[in-house]
Design an enzyme around this catalytic site. Structure first.
Site, PDB file in Angstrom:
ATOM      1  N   ARG A 101     -35.785 -20.629   1.123  1.00  0.00           N
ATOM      2  CA  ARG A 101     -35.112 -21.914   0.940  1.00  0.00           C
ATOM      3  C   ARG A 101     -33.814 -21.675   0.157  1.00  0.00           C
ATOM      4  O   ARG A 101     -33.746 -20.773  -0.687  1.00  0.00           O
ATOM      5  CB  ARG A 101     -36.020 -22.856   0.143  1.00  0.00           C
ATOM      6  CG  ARG A 101     -35.447 -24.238  -0.011  1.00  0.00           C
ATOM      7  CD  ARG A 101     -36.247 -25.092  -1.000  1.00  0.00           C
ATOM      8  NE  ARG A 101     -35.642 -26.407  -1.106  1.00  0.00           N
ATOM      9  CZ  ARG A 101     -35.781 -27.223  -2.142  1.00  0.00           C
ATOM     10  NH1 ARG A 101     -36.520 -26.855  -3.178  1.00  0.00           N
ATOM     11  NH2 ARG A 101     -35.191 -28.390  -2.164  1.00  0.00           N
ATOM     12  N   HIS A 102     -32.792 -22.468   0.435  1.00  0.00           N
ATOM     13  CA  HIS A 102     -31.533 -22.353  -0.315  1.00  0.00           C
ATOM     14  C   HIS A 102     -31.785 -22.491  -1.820  1.00  0.00           C
ATOM     15  O   HIS A 102     -32.810 -23.022  -2.250  1.00  0.00           O
ATOM     16  CB  HIS A 102     -30.554 -23.437   0.143  1.00  0.00           C
ATOM     17  CG  HIS A 102     -31.125 -24.810  -0.024  1.00  0.00           C
ATOM     18  ND1 HIS A 102     -31.236 -25.422  -1.256  1.00  0.00           N
ATOM     19  CD2 HIS A 102     -31.688 -25.664   0.864  1.00  0.00           C
ATOM     20  CE1 HIS A 102     -31.809 -26.598  -1.116  1.00  0.00           C
ATOM     21  NE2 HIS A 102     -32.106 -26.769   0.168  1.00  0.00           N
TER      22      HIS A 102
END
Ligand SMILES: *[C@@H]1O[C@H](CO)[C@@H](O)[C@H](O)[C@H]1NC(C)=O
Ligand SMILES: *[C@@H]1O[C@H](CO)[C@@H](O)[C@H](O)[C@H]1NC(C)=O
Ligand SMILES: *[C@@H]1O[C@H](CO)[C@@H](O)[C@H](O)[C@H]1NC(C)=O
Ligand SMILES: *[C@@H]1O[C@H](CO)[C@@H](O)[C@H](O)[C@H]1NC(C)=O
Ligand SMILES: *[C@@H]1O[C@H](CO)[C@@H](O)[C@H](O)[C@H]1NC(C)=O
Ligand SMILES: *[C@@H]1O[C@H](CO)[C@@H](O)[C@H](O)[C@H]1NC(C)=O
Ligand SMILES: *[C@@H]1O[C@H](CO)[C@@H](O)[C@H](O)[C@H]1NC(C)=O
Length: 479
Positions: A101-102
């Site tokens: 995930r970012h």
């Protein structure tokens, strides 16, 4: 026990009215509960930190990665090799796929608006207490333009994660393999993800003194934002307000109302002035100020740990019904990513079995919480025996479906294929900790890859994205 202990000490700490009795009692209770908490183990010692709000571990998808792995607060590059035995000493790691995930990001415009509404109310509040004054003096600095972009801390999240993963798997995430083009990067088109991908690479480049800052990455939304192109998901869940019925009901539950009343009491305004969105906005504000600026903002004083558990549950309900087990299509929308992951593993496995070298050693795929959760659900991770609903908050206290643990910023699922004298094994790690495949005995470390494939055989043979995502799936003719 530990949670109870923390709630206990926090409730006392957060009481603002200091009567003479409490003036004497509070230090004793604080000391007593601190001693009690510390005697419960070193895990708690990590959590008792005056520089972190007590509610920080309930921030769901707005949790810092450090709340999930508190040892990183002491040294952000710590790698706990002892937690990962891959899977036996004589094994050779041959392929790794990471779905990440970012990193930490700014709030989206929608949440900035909720925060603004709360802040506007605060500006009308009388500044009676000093801590209230602190809130009223707080300057609104979030703007619509920030719309979910990566912050500096998010850049660091990815750079540090890259270095830790390279220390975890030095034979796979290595300078040679990077320069040899054996590490592939794929990202969602969203700016925060592209920036996260670049930051991940930059972490490796910096560590290995690679001057050339350019590298190849592919943008692939079909893969990393599959939920957008799955029509059935979009129509029956995303754009369907009744799909969120359980969350909506919980937002008007007695538990939530109590949180709103407590916030109103603390602000000394009528109960009717505080909506559940405002309580949520206070929760967000506390989380963003911590994650982005590393400070305890006065907003955190509006909520105690009891309130945080309620707000955490509201958000988990949303994730459960919108991305998790709540609807079958949520997980099925990730079929395309599921097959992509297994085709990479299969290719590597076949190359090993035929005695050749693995062509693509590592794939780094950067997406969203909404990318990871449907896949984790499809694979059967974090499934409770009872679904999360609006009326079982009390009995779900020990649930495994907890996005605060699963999906902090920079959350990552890492799958590692190892060659153990001819046998291929697959290990899964979530946020750098091993997780056993549901239904497979992983006591001995990673299961055999063929057992994993056998376990997911129905999905491997089916789980067709096009078919699952049709708005009107072909009717099964019954006789
Ligand atoms: C490292 O992992 C081991 C095994 O899971 C665990 O017992 C230990 O507490 C971990 N160390 C840290 C610093 O978290
Ligand atoms: C208000 O803010 C000041 C300055 O940051 C701080 O020293 C003080 O402790 C805060 N007061 C309360 C009651 O939190
Ligand atoms: C990534 O985000 C950081 C922090 O907001 C920013 O300074 C940087 O310019 C961004 N990098 C790229 C390549 O957009
Ligand atoms: C994106 O990934 C899918 C699934 O692996 C693949 O079929 C498709 O060709 C890719 N698209 C691009 C533009 O690379
Ligand atoms: C919307 O969600 C409800 C509850 O899950 C469901 O019964 C209904 O069929 C959905 N509507 C559409 C158009 O899919
Ligand atoms: C609370 O609500 C009442 C009625 O809607 C309104 O008149 C009042 O200004 C509100 N108070 C604050 C502090 O916003
Ligand atoms: C595999 O890689 C090694 C080291 O890079 C090389 O020496 C060897 O020739 C390669 N084997 C095959 C079958 O390509």
């Amino acid at each position: 026990m530990v949670v109870a202990c923390q709630i206990f000490s926090f409730v006392f700490l957060s009481t603002n009215m200091l009567t003479p009795i409490k003036t004497i009692l509070v230090p004793c209770i604080v000391l007593f509960s601190y001693v009690l908490c510390c005697s419960l183990g070193k895990d708690v010692q990590n959590q008792y930190r005056p520089d972190i709000p007590a509610i920080a571990k309930y921030f769901t998808t707005k949790c810092r990665y450090e709340e999930v792995n508190p040892y990183l607060l002491d040294d952000i590059l710590t790698v706990n090799r002892s937690s990962v035995k891959l899977p036996f000493a004589e094994c050779r790691e041959v392929h790794l796929t990471a779905i990440i995930r970012h990193g930490t990001r700014y709030p989206t415009t929608r949440n900035v608006n909720k925060m603004r509404t709360l802040h506007n109310l605060i500006l009308k509040v009388h500044k009676r207490d000093s801590w209230l004054r602190n809130i009223t003096q707080w300057k609104m600095w979030y703007t619509d333009e920030m719309d979910g972009r990566l912050v500096h801390k998010g850049v660091l999240d990815q750079m540090h994660l890259a270095v830790r993963l390279s220390k975890f798997f030095p034979s796979l995430i290595s300078k040679d393999k990077l320069q040899d083009g054996q590490i592939e990067f794929i990202t969602s088109s969203k700016h925060r993800c592209v920036n996260s991908t670049i930051s991940f690479y930059a972490g490796l480049a910096k560590q290995w003194n690679i001057e050339d800052e350019t590298f190849d990455y592919q943008v692939n939304d079909t893969l990393m934002r599959f939920f957008e192109s799955c029509t059935r998901f979009v129509e029956s869940v995303e754009r369907n307000q009744s799909a969120m019925a359980e969350m909506d009901k919980f937002k008007s539950s007695a538990e939530m109302r109590r949180v709103q009343e407590k916030v109103a009491d603390r602000l000394q305004v009528p109960y009717s002035n505080i909506t559940s969105d405002m309580a949520e906005a206070a929760f967000f504000l506390c989380s963003y100020e911590l994650a982005i600026k590393n400070i305890i903002s006065p907003w955190c004083d509006l909520l105690d740990a009891e309130d945080a558990l309620v707000l955490e549950y509201a958000n988990d309900l949303k994730q459960f019904w919108k991305r998790g087990y709540g609807q079958d299509i949520n997980s099925k929308s990730s079929c395309v990513l599921f097959h992509d992951v297994f085709s990479r593993l299969d290719r590597a496995a076949n190359e090993i079995r035929s005695g050749s070298n693995v062509t693509k050693a590592v794939t780094i795929q950067v997406g969203h919480a909404e990318t990871l959760l449907p896949l984790l659900t499809l694979l059967g991770f974090f499934k409770d025996s009872t679904p999360l609903t609006s009326n079982n908050f009390a009995s779900q206290g020990q649930r495994v479906f907890r996005t605060s643990r699963m999906l902090p910023y920079a959350a990552n699922l890492v799958l590692v294929l190892s060659d153990c004298s001819g046998d291929l094994h697959l290990q899964a790690l979530l946020n750098e900790k091993p997780i056993g495949f549901p239904g497979l005995d992983a006591q001995q470390g990673a299961p055999l890859y063929q057992d994993v494939r056998h376990h997911y055989r129905e999905l491997l043979q089916g789980c067709d994205f096009e078919k699952e995502c049709q708005l009107f799936p072909p009717k099964v003719v019954s006789t």
